[in-house]
Design a protein around this motif. Structure first.
Motif, PDB file in Angstrom:
ATOM      1  N   UNK A   1      26.284  22.211  -1.554  1.00  0.00           N
ATOM      2  CA  UNK A   1      26.325  22.452  -0.117  1.00  0.00           C
ATOM      3  C   UNK A   1      25.300  21.607   0.621  1.00  0.00           C
ATOM      4  N   UNK A   2      24.086  21.520   0.074  1.00  0.00           N
ATOM      5  CA  UNK A   2      23.040  20.712   0.694  1.00  0.00           C
ATOM      6  C   UNK A   2      23.425  19.238   0.683  1.00  0.00           C
ATOM      7  N   UNK A   3      24.010  18.780  -0.430  1.00  0.00           N
ATOM      8  CA  UNK A   3      24.422  17.383  -0.531  1.00  0.00           C
ATOM      9  C   UNK A   3      25.520  17.065   0.479  1.00  0.00           C
ATOM     10  N   UNK A   4      26.451  18.006   0.642  1.00  0.00           N
ATOM     11  CA  UNK A   4      27.539  17.798   1.601  1.00  0.00           C
ATOM     12  C   UNK A   4      26.994  17.704   3.019  1.00  0.00           C
TER      13      UNK A   4
ATOM     14  N   UNK B   1      36.212  23.345   5.067  1.00  0.00           N
ATOM     15  CA  UNK B   1      36.309  22.361   3.992  1.00  0.00           C
ATOM     16  C   UNK B   1      35.109  22.390   3.083  1.00  0.00           C
ATOM     17  N   UNK B   2      33.929  22.527   3.667  1.00  0.00           N
ATOM     18  CA  UNK B   2      32.708  22.602   2.858  1.00  0.00           C
ATOM     19  C   UNK B   2      32.729  23.843   1.985  1.00  0.00           C
TER      20      UNK B   2
ATOM     21  N   UNK C   1      24.392  11.892   7.408  1.00  0.00           N
ATOM     22  CA  UNK C   1      24.182  10.446   7.270  1.00  0.00           C
ATOM     23  C   UNK C   1      25.343   9.675   7.900  1.00  0.00           C
ATOM     24  N   UNK C   2      26.570  10.126   7.636  1.00  0.00           N
ATOM     25  CA  UNK C   2      27.743   9.445   8.190  1.00  0.00           C
ATOM     26  C   UNK C   2      27.747   9.493   9.715  1.00  0.00           C
ATOM     27  N   UNK C   3      27.366  10.635  10.284  1.00  0.00           N
ATOM     28  CA  UNK C   3      27.306  10.750  11.747  1.00  0.00           C
ATOM     29  C   UNK C   3      26.215   9.858  12.318  1.00  0.00           C
TER      30      UNK C   3
ATOM     31  N   UNK D   1      19.824  18.801   4.578  1.00  0.00           N
ATOM     32  CA  UNK D   1      19.897  19.236   3.201  1.00  0.00           C
ATOM     33  C   UNK D   1      19.007  20.422   2.886  1.00  0.00           C
ATOM     34  N   UNK D   2      18.090  20.740   3.793  1.00  0.00           N
ATOM     35  CA  UNK D   2      17.174  21.862   3.573  1.00  0.00           C
ATOM     36  C   UNK D   2      17.827  23.137   4.092  1.00  0.00           C
ATOM     37  N   UNK D   3      18.543  23.831   3.245  1.00  0.00           N
ATOM     38  CA  UNK D   3      19.307  24.998   3.666  1.00  0.00           C
ATOM     39  C   UNK D   3      18.421  26.074   4.291  1.00  0.00           C
TER      40      UNK D   3
END
Length: 225
Positions: A201-204, A182-183, A210-212, A75-77
């Motif tokens: 973008x950071x949330x995505x 997609x993002x 997290x899912x991975x 999340x830290x771009x």
């Protein structure tokens, strides 16, 4: 002369098609090596796993911590675009995508290492790469017969299969590009909504990471005693 023109015009595209798995494999191999080995400023997957275990004292708690840590990094771009040595890494991917791939690969490799897998084994490395597709996409590819097995099946296969490695690399490389596309659409739509900006973008990135992490936790079952 005219009969030979179609075959000669098809040669370049045929050559590019034949080289696609090699190009994809080289890019992902560089990302995987960077993620596992790290450098002077970014510890690799083994070091990250060891530090997490030392801090948490329990393998499952260490996996929890690794996932939370890497979700935060994803999340830290600014971090993604300033990874030490990343700009010198000759990968044919945008910096943000390469940085995110390294963070996610590092997390998956660290989880596999904690669960007792040898991340230097080529079978395991193919499995780590495949896990980057995510659970839904892996299931779809296996069900359709485009891939022979899941990350767990590849990691524990009796022998290493170079042809399978090429196929995995090609599909994961394409999957990374599709994910970025997609993002990009999501971020562009979000920018039109008041009070919603670049944080999308950071949330995505955090959500996908997290899912991975949860997928890696389920897929790489514990092998240590």
């Amino acid at each position: 002369m005219s009969d030979q023109e179609p075959s000669s015009s098809q040669e370049p595209s045929k050559t590019l098609a034949q080289r696609a798995p090699e190009v994809a494999g080289n890019v992902l191999r560089q990302i995987l090596e960077f993620a596992i080995d790290g450098n002077m400023t970014i510890p690799g997957a083994k070091d990250a796993a060891a530090r997490s275990l030392q801090t948490r004292g329990d393998h499952e708690a260490a996996v929890d911590w690794l996932i939370r840590q890497h979700v935060g990094l994803a999340g830290a771009q600014g971090f993604l675009t300033n990874l030490g040595g990343l700009l010198a890494l000759p990968v044919a991917l945008p910096t943000n995508l390469a940085g995110l791939a390294i963070i996610q690969m590092r997390m998956i490799a660290a989880i596999a290492h904690l669960r007792g897998y040898d991340v230097n084994d080529r079978r395991v490395r193919s499995a780590l790469t495949l896990a980057m597709l995510g659970e839904d996409e892996v299931r779809k590819q296996v069900s359709s017969g485009k891939l022979a097995s899941t990350p767990m099946g590849i990691a524990t296969a009796p022998v290493f299969d170079p042809a399978l490695e090429h196929s995995v690399s090609e599909r994961v490389f394409g999957g990374l590009g599709a994910k970025m596309a997609g993002k990009h659409v999501v971020v562009q739509v979000a920018k039109r909504i008041p009070l919603v900006g670049g944080g999308v973008g950071a949330a995505a990135d955090g959500y996908f990471t997290y899912a991975l992490g949860q997928y890696a936790r389920r897929e790489f079952i514990r092998r240590r005693g």
